[in-house]
Design a protein around this motif. Structure first.
Motif, short mmCIF file in Angstrom:
data_model
loop_
_atom_site.label_atom_id
_atom_site.label_comp_id
_atom_site.label_asym_id
_atom_site.label_seq_id
_atom_site.Cartn_x
_atom_site.Cartn_y
_atom_site.Cartn_z
N ASN A 152 0.80 -1.22 0.00
CA ASN A 152 0.00 0.00 0.00
C ASN A 152 0.84 1.28 0.00
OD1 ASN A 152 1.00 -0.18 2.54
ND2 ASN A 152 -0.96 0.05 3.60
N SER A 153 2.17 1.17 -0.02
CA SER A 153 3.00 2.37 0.04
C SER A 153 3.31 2.94 -1.34
CB SER A 153 4.29 2.09 0.80
OG SER A 153 5.09 1.19 0.07
N LEU A 154 3.13 2.17 -2.39
CA LEU A 154 3.36 2.68 -3.74
C LEU A 154 2.08 3.29 -4.29
CD1 LEU A 154 5.51 -0.12 -5.40
CD2 LEU A 154 6.25 2.12 -4.67
N PRO A 155 2.20 4.43 -4.97
CA PRO A 155 1.00 5.02 -5.55
C PRO A 155 0.45 4.13 -6.66
CG PRO A 155 2.96 6.21 -6.26
CD PRO A 155 3.39 5.19 -5.24
N VAL A 156 -0.84 4.23 -6.88
CA VAL A 156 -1.47 3.41 -7.91
C VAL A 156 -1.30 4.13 -9.25
CG1 VAL A 156 -3.60 2.29 -8.64
CG2 VAL A 156 -3.11 2.55 -6.22
N ILE A 157 -0.15 3.93 -9.83
CA ILE A 157 0.17 4.47 -11.15
C ILE A 157 0.53 3.28 -12.01
CG2 ILE A 157 1.71 5.95 -12.49
CD1 ILE A 157 2.15 7.59 -9.91
N PRO A 158 -0.16 3.10 -13.12
CA PRO A 158 0.15 1.94 -13.97
C PRO A 158 1.62 1.93 -14.39
CG PRO A 158 -1.85 3.03 -14.71
CD PRO A 158 -1.24 3.91 -13.66
N ILE B 90 4.36 1.86 -12.77
CA ILE B 90 5.34 2.65 -12.02
C ILE B 90 6.61 1.85 -11.78
CG2 ILE B 90 4.46 2.03 -9.72
CD1 ILE B 90 5.72 5.51 -10.62
N ASP B 91 6.48 0.53 -11.70
CA ASP B 91 7.67 -0.30 -11.48
C ASP B 91 8.66 -0.17 -12.63
OD1 ASP B 91 5.73 -1.81 -13.05
OD2 ASP B 91 7.07 -3.52 -12.81
N LYS B 92 8.18 0.06 -13.84
CA LYS B 92 9.09 0.22 -15.00
C LYS B 92 9.88 1.52 -14.87
CE LYS B 92 7.39 -3.54 -16.67
NZ LYS B 92 7.31 -4.46 -15.56
N LEU B 93 9.22 2.57 -14.42
CA LEU B 93 9.91 3.83 -14.20
C LEU B 93 10.96 3.67 -13.10
CD1 LEU B 93 10.26 6.86 -14.69
CD2 LEU B 93 8.41 7.24 -13.03
N ASP C 282 11.32 -10.37 -15.63
CA ASP C 282 10.40 -9.77 -16.59
C ASP C 282 11.21 -9.10 -17.70
OD1 ASP C 282 8.47 -8.37 -18.01
OD2 ASP C 282 7.64 -7.35 -16.27
N PRO C 283 11.05 -9.54 -18.94
CA PRO C 283 11.77 -8.90 -20.05
C PRO C 283 11.46 -7.40 -20.15
CG PRO C 283 10.73 -10.92 -20.80
CD PRO C 283 10.25 -10.67 -19.40
N LEU C 284 10.26 -6.99 -19.77
CA LEU C 284 9.93 -5.56 -19.82
C LEU C 284 10.68 -4.77 -18.75
CD1 LEU C 284 6.12 -5.66 -20.65
CD2 LEU C 284 8.04 -5.23 -22.19
N ASP C 285 11.00 -5.43 -17.63
CA ASP C 285 11.85 -4.78 -16.62
C ASP C 285 13.25 -4.56 -17.20
OD1 ASP C 285 9.79 -4.75 -14.80
OD2 ASP C 285 10.59 -6.39 -13.56
N LEU C 286 13.75 -5.56 -17.91
CA LEU C 286 15.07 -5.43 -18.55
C LEU C 286 15.04 -4.31 -19.59
CD1 LEU C 286 17.96 -6.44 -18.80
CD2 LEU C 286 17.14 -8.17 -20.40
N LEU C 287 13.96 -4.20 -20.32
CA LEU C 287 13.82 -3.11 -21.29
C LEU C 287 13.82 -1.76 -20.58
CD1 LEU C 287 13.37 -2.15 -24.20
CD2 LEU C 287 10.91 -2.47 -23.82
N ALA C 288 13.09 -1.66 -19.49
CA ALA C 288 13.07 -0.42 -18.71
C ALA C 288 14.46 -0.10 -18.16
CB ALA C 288 12.05 -0.52 -17.58
N ASP C 289 15.16 -1.12 -17.69
CA ASP C 289 16.54 -0.93 -17.22
C ASP C 289 17.41 -0.36 -18.34
OD1 ASP C 289 15.74 -2.09 -14.82
OD2 ASP C 289 16.64 -4.04 -15.27
#
Length: 121
Positions: free
Chosen positions: A20-26, A28-31, A91-98
């Motif tokens: 519950n500490s992270l804002p509900v932004i779609p 946001i983990d990629k950012l 997650d390959p999308l996490d690697l892309l964000a990295d």
């Protein structure tokens, strides 16, 4: 080392922050991924330049080597998430964000570091 330790904790711990500490932004983990790996790229470049105070040493070749090292670390981190944790997954999308974070830091870090350390290019 502190930045690496923080990243490993944030990416490998079951629940590094309460849900519950992270804002509900779609997505946001990629950012956050982009910021972490871009920040790591900048931190390594800063330490490399600071250790060699005389002249600007953050050449294109040095920055590419740093970026490649961070990208390898990032890929290894995603593999570790899959292999070492039950709650996390690679997650390959996490690697892309990295990768996006690294690519942003690649040209942005050297002039910022030279300015902070008062080094002429």
């Amino acid at each position: 080392m502190a930045v690496v330790a923080f990243i490993l904790y944030a990416t490998l711990a079951a629940h590094p922050v309460p849900d519950n500490s992270l804002p509900v932004i779609p997505h946001i983990d990629k950012l956050i991924h982009a910021i972490m790996m871009g920040g790591l790229t900048g931190a390594i470049a800063f330490d490399y330049q600071r250790a060699r105070r005389g002249a600007s040493v953050l050449t294109r070749r040095v920055m590419l080597a740093i970026a490649l090292g961070v990208l390898i670390f990032s890929a290894a981190d995603e593999i570790m998430q899959s292999a070492l944790t039950a709650e996390r997954s690679g997650d390959p999308l996490d690697l892309l964000a990295d990768t996006v974070g690294i690519l942003i830091a690649l040209p942005a870090a050297p002039p910022a570091i030279r300015r902070i350390l008062h080094i002429r290019s």
